[in-house]
Design an enzyme around this catalytic site. Structure first.
Site, PDB file in Angstrom:
ATOM      1  N   GLN A  68       1.023  -1.363  -0.093  1.00 14.15           N
ATOM      2  CA  GLN A  68       0.021   0.071   0.075  1.00 14.15           C
ATOM      3  C   GLN A  68       0.903   1.200   0.075  1.00 14.15           C
ATOM      4  O   GLN A  68       0.430   2.292  -0.898  1.00 14.15           O
ATOM      5  CB  GLN A  68      -0.989  -0.113   1.385  1.00 14.15           C
ATOM      6  CG  GLN A  68      -2.213  -0.711   1.217  1.00 14.15           C
ATOM      7  CD  GLN A  68      -3.142   0.349   0.706  1.00 14.15           C
ATOM      8  OE1 GLN A  68      -3.106   1.314   0.184  1.00 14.15           O
ATOM      9  NE2 GLN A  68      -4.559   0.096   1.033  1.00 14.15           N
TER      10      GLN A  68
ATOM     11  N   GLY B 284      -5.374   2.143   9.834  1.00 18.85           N
ATOM     12  CA  GLY B 284      -5.592   2.272   8.396  1.00 18.85           C
ATOM     13  C   GLY B 284      -4.206   3.098   7.693  1.00 18.85           C
ATOM     14  O   GLY B 284      -3.882   3.916   8.324  1.00 18.85           O
TER      15      GLY B 284
ATOM     16  N   GLY C 293      -4.482   3.645   3.738  1.00 17.68           N
ATOM     17  CA  GLY C 293      -4.458   3.656   2.465  1.00 17.68           C
ATOM     18  C   GLY C 293      -4.110   5.148   1.987  1.00 17.68           C
ATOM     19  O   GLY C 293      -3.672   5.335   0.896  1.00 17.68           O
ATOM     20  N   GLU C 294      -4.702   6.186   2.707  1.00 15.51           N
ATOM     21  CA  GLU C 294      -4.378   7.560   2.360  1.00 15.51           C
ATOM     22  C   GLU C 294      -3.227   7.983   2.819  1.00 15.51           C
ATOM     23  O   GLU C 294      -2.696   8.888   2.025  1.00 15.51           O
ATOM     24  CB  GLU C 294      -5.645   8.469   2.907  1.00 15.51           C
ATOM     25  CG  GLU C 294      -7.098   7.911   3.351  1.00 15.51           C
ATOM     26  CD  GLU C 294      -7.716   7.663   1.905  1.00 15.51           C
ATOM     27  OE1 GLU C 294      -8.625   6.557   1.907  1.00 15.51           O
ATOM     28  OE2 GLU C 294      -7.755   8.422   0.869  1.00 15.51           O
TER      29      GLU C 294
HETATM   30 MO1  MOS Z   1     -10.725   6.605  -1.239  1.00 16.48          MO
HETATM   31  S1  MOS Z   1     -10.473   8.370  -2.131  1.00 16.48           S
HETATM   32  O1  MOS Z   1     -11.017   6.843   0.322  1.00 16.48           O
HETATM   33  O2  MOS Z   1     -11.437   5.608  -2.066  1.00 16.48           O
END
Ligand code: MOS
Length: 692
Positions: free
Chosen positions: A591, A656, A658-659
């Site tokens: 990721q 988390g 991802g961002e």
């Molecule tokens: Mo995302 S932009 O939180 O899919």
């Protein structure tokens, strides 16, 4: 099918991801009138029995247009900016603490600059694709979706049919980055076309249509003013943010949140405005708002560090927020200081000569830059079902999706840990609206939300089997308390008397049961945030137990710049992340590598260019819209996690990633480019023409 014969569609009564509650039902209902609001809007669907015939038939269609005045130029229309009706992912549109004007007047050093970022597109490898199949009143949809419940609910309302008659599958999504959060018009078009021709219809967006059908990252303009004392303490911060929206919908995201939340500054003022234009509606794209706001903020801080002749890492440490600067709450955990330290050591910060254009290697200029970042730990109610079977395996289900980040794997690990069952004995199934509901797969919230539900469902199913054994005199676990039973390798064992115990399978079989099932809805604990999540695609951090729950990163980039050609290469990148417990180090690292790659694109390449004569994107293809390929990405992406022990965020302690993977990457590179060349580029992407 055109507006002349398409069925009437109803507006929905709930907001799509990225829409404020007041903007609910806005957005384009396809083929409902003869107005073209932007270039690329769908004006018809052609169905044929082969793809080639459909494509050819579509080319035979002739359209007559009456021309009207249109506006597509963002920077040229700033004076038309309006205040959105919603909020910025739970943050107010405008925020203020302290007295910025007074503090600025008192500041020894001031930096005031404008930072801009071009339009970007998600460009997942797999295009948007929908298969619609009718069987009497039943509709089955196979879709590339980040939220099957949203597709089901949207279709049910638009087509005025019961949700129970719709089933949506999304088993594998070939990348998304936010563009498949909304239920976009092409999905309902596939459904109505299939009903019209009385056969299943497969609708696949072309690459060119991907630029005008599933949203995009709005271009941004950020005006930032910082005022500091001689020792580097921030006295005042001001951030005015501008974004695009379409003429028929409202788009907001948390562009100014980093300025509000990152540093311990007593006087902060932010504002946010949108410019309605004849463009498609923007959508959430990885770290929507935060990634762009962080570019502006962390670039300004770098400029301030040079004004003060202070080390950029030291400047950030002098303004380190020990408590949430907005709410004054304690952080549930915060390893940002360790992130800075570890990152600096890994990139070789100590050997960096701070003087711009002072380091070189052969004919190349070398620069090292850094940036920090944060993102809220998001968690929303999610549910899962766990079934322990009498063959000694388990099946766990939840309607979440996997868009490549490893949901299948991480949920299998979580279930395996909770059940004490080898991962190969656990099957995790997802992507079916008939399975237990989940929130959208976005906002880095899947492990925290769905993972917690999977964890709890497994514990409840396990507990039911334990209680069968406790009450059964034939069981070696008879009479034991639940806390005295441990599980491992498919067995339940006595903690008191090692070796005493039996398998799940043995207990189920003796009781004549094929399986033991538990379905659990997992919610954040007490004291939920009263603010309603709306804009920004994804929502805001829960504040249960009066803790501020945030994810942190320090990003360090080493660039090599060719002074004659202006070409920038990222030779090394170090990402150090504080995101609580890491469930699966392998997919987690992947990721972050993906986020760094996307950050290299944001910093150096990605830009969708519009011809304002026609409101048309001129590079709507992967040949001319440049995403980083292997040759653009350094082999040396160094990912390191600072493991935070956080018992407050959720039962798993995982926050988390991802961002946060993207946040701070682009400014670290831009700051490195300044260090290498002495040229401050405030407009992304940093293409070579800007450096020459
Ligand atoms: Mo995302 S932009 O939180 O899919």
């Amino acid at each position: 099918m055109t507006h002349l014969n398409a069925p009437r569609l109803r507006r929905t009564d709930f907001p799509q991801p990225g829409q404020a509650p007041k903007a609910k039902g806005l957005g384009l209902l396809p083929l409902q009138d003869d107005i073209v609001r932007y270039c690329g809007q769908h004006i018809g669907v052609v169905v044929a029995d082969t793809f080639e015939r459909a494509t050819h038939a579509a080319q035979l269609i002739r359209v007559q247009y009456d021309e009207q005045q249109s506006k597509t130029d963002f920077a040229a229309n700033l004076s038309r900016a309006i205040e959105p009706s919603g909020d910025l992912a739970g943050q107010p549109v405008d925020s203020r603490r302290g007295d910025v004007q007074r503090a600025l007047a008192a500041a020894t050093v001031r930096v005031e600059q404008t930072y801009t970022i071009a339009t970007e597109h998600h460009n997942p490898m797999a295009p948007g694709a929908t298969v619609a199949v009718w069987d009497g009143p039943q509709l089955t949809i196979y879709d590339a979706s980040q939220w099957v419940q949203n597709v089901r609910r949207t279709l049910a309302q638009m087509l005025a049919m019961p949700e129970a008659n719709i089933r949506v599958f999304s088993k594998f999504v070939g990348g998304a980055f936010g563009c498949y959060l909304r239920a976009w018009p092409h999905i309902v078009l596939a459904a109505v076309a299939a009903r019209y021709v009385k056969r299943p219809v497969k609708l696949v967006l072309t690459r060119e249509q991907m630029y005008t059908s599933v949203g995009f990252r709005t271009p941004t303009i950020s005006r930032i003013t910082l005022g500091a004392a001689r020792d580097g303490r921030l006295l005042a911060m001001k951030h005015e943010g501008f974004e695009q929206t379409s003429t028929f919908d409202e788009w907001t995201e948390a562009l100014t949140r980093p300025t509000q939340t990152t540093y311990a500054c007593p006087n902060v003022e932010t504002s946010f405005r949108i410019v309605p234009l004849n463009v498609h509606t923007p959508s959430a794209m990885r770290a929507p708002g935060e990634s762009q706001g962080t570019f502006a903020l962390e670039s300004t801080l770098d400029e301030l560090a040079y004004e003060l002749k202070l080390d950029p890492v030291e400047l950030r440490l002098r303004n380190y927020a020990e408590r949430d600067p907005q709410t004054n709450e304690r952080f549930s955990s915060k390893a940002l200081r360790e992130c800075y330290r570890e990152g600096a050591s890994r990139i070789g910060w100590g050997k960096r000569n701070p003087e711009p254009r002072s380091m070189s290697e052969g004919r190349y200029l070398i620069g090292i830059g850094m940036a920090g970042g944060m993102y809220p730990m998001l968690r929303r109610p999610a549910s899962a079902t766990a079934r322990i079977l009498s063959d000694g395996s388990a099946v766990v289900q939840s309607s979440t999706i996997d868009m490549g980040m490893g949901t299948y794997t991480s949920m299998t690990i979580i279930a395996s840990d909770a059940l004490g069952l080898a991962p190969e004995r656990v099957r995790f199934q997802l992507g079916d609206s008939a399975m237990p509901p989940t929130p959208l797969t976005g906002g880095s919230m899947t492990v925290a939300s769905v993972g917690s539900a999977v964890h709890e469902a497994c514990l409840v199913a396990r507990g039911k089997i334990v209680s069968l054994a406790q009450r059964d005199s034939r069981s070696p676990l008879f009479g034991l308390r639940e806390e005295d039973v441990v599980s491992g390798d498919g067995h339940l064992l006595s903690k008191i008397e090692p070796g005493r115990g039996e398998t799940y399978a043995a207990i189920l079989l003796r009781n004549g049961l094929k399986e033991m099932e538990a379905t659990v809805e997992s919610k954040a604990a007490a004291n939920p945030d009263p603010r309603t999540p709306s804009g920004g695609g994804t929502g805001q951090g829960p504040r249960q137990e009066n803790f501020s729950m945030q994810i942190f990163a320090a990003q360090f980039a080493l660039v090599r710049v060719d002074p004659e050609l202006g070409e920038v290469r990222v030779a090394r990148h170090v990402s150090v992340i504080g995101a609580g417990r890491i469930i699966n180090p392998k997919t987690a690292r992947s990721q972050i590598v993906g986020g760094v790659t996307q950050g290299i694109g944001m910093a150096l390449m990605e830009e969708t260019v519009m011809d304002h004569r026609f409101g048309r994107y001129v590079n709507a293809n992967l040949g001319e819209y440049h995403v980083p390929v292997n040759a653009d990405v350094p082999t040396d992406i160094d990912v390191h996690f600072i493991e935070e022990q956080d018992t407050h965020v959720n039962p798993l302690g995982a926050k988390g990633i991802g961002e946060i993977a993207l946040i701070g990457v682009a400014p670290a590179i831009a700051n490195a480019v300044y260090h290498a060349t002495g040229k401050r580029i405030r407009d992304l992407p940093i293409t070579l023409d800007k450096l020459l």
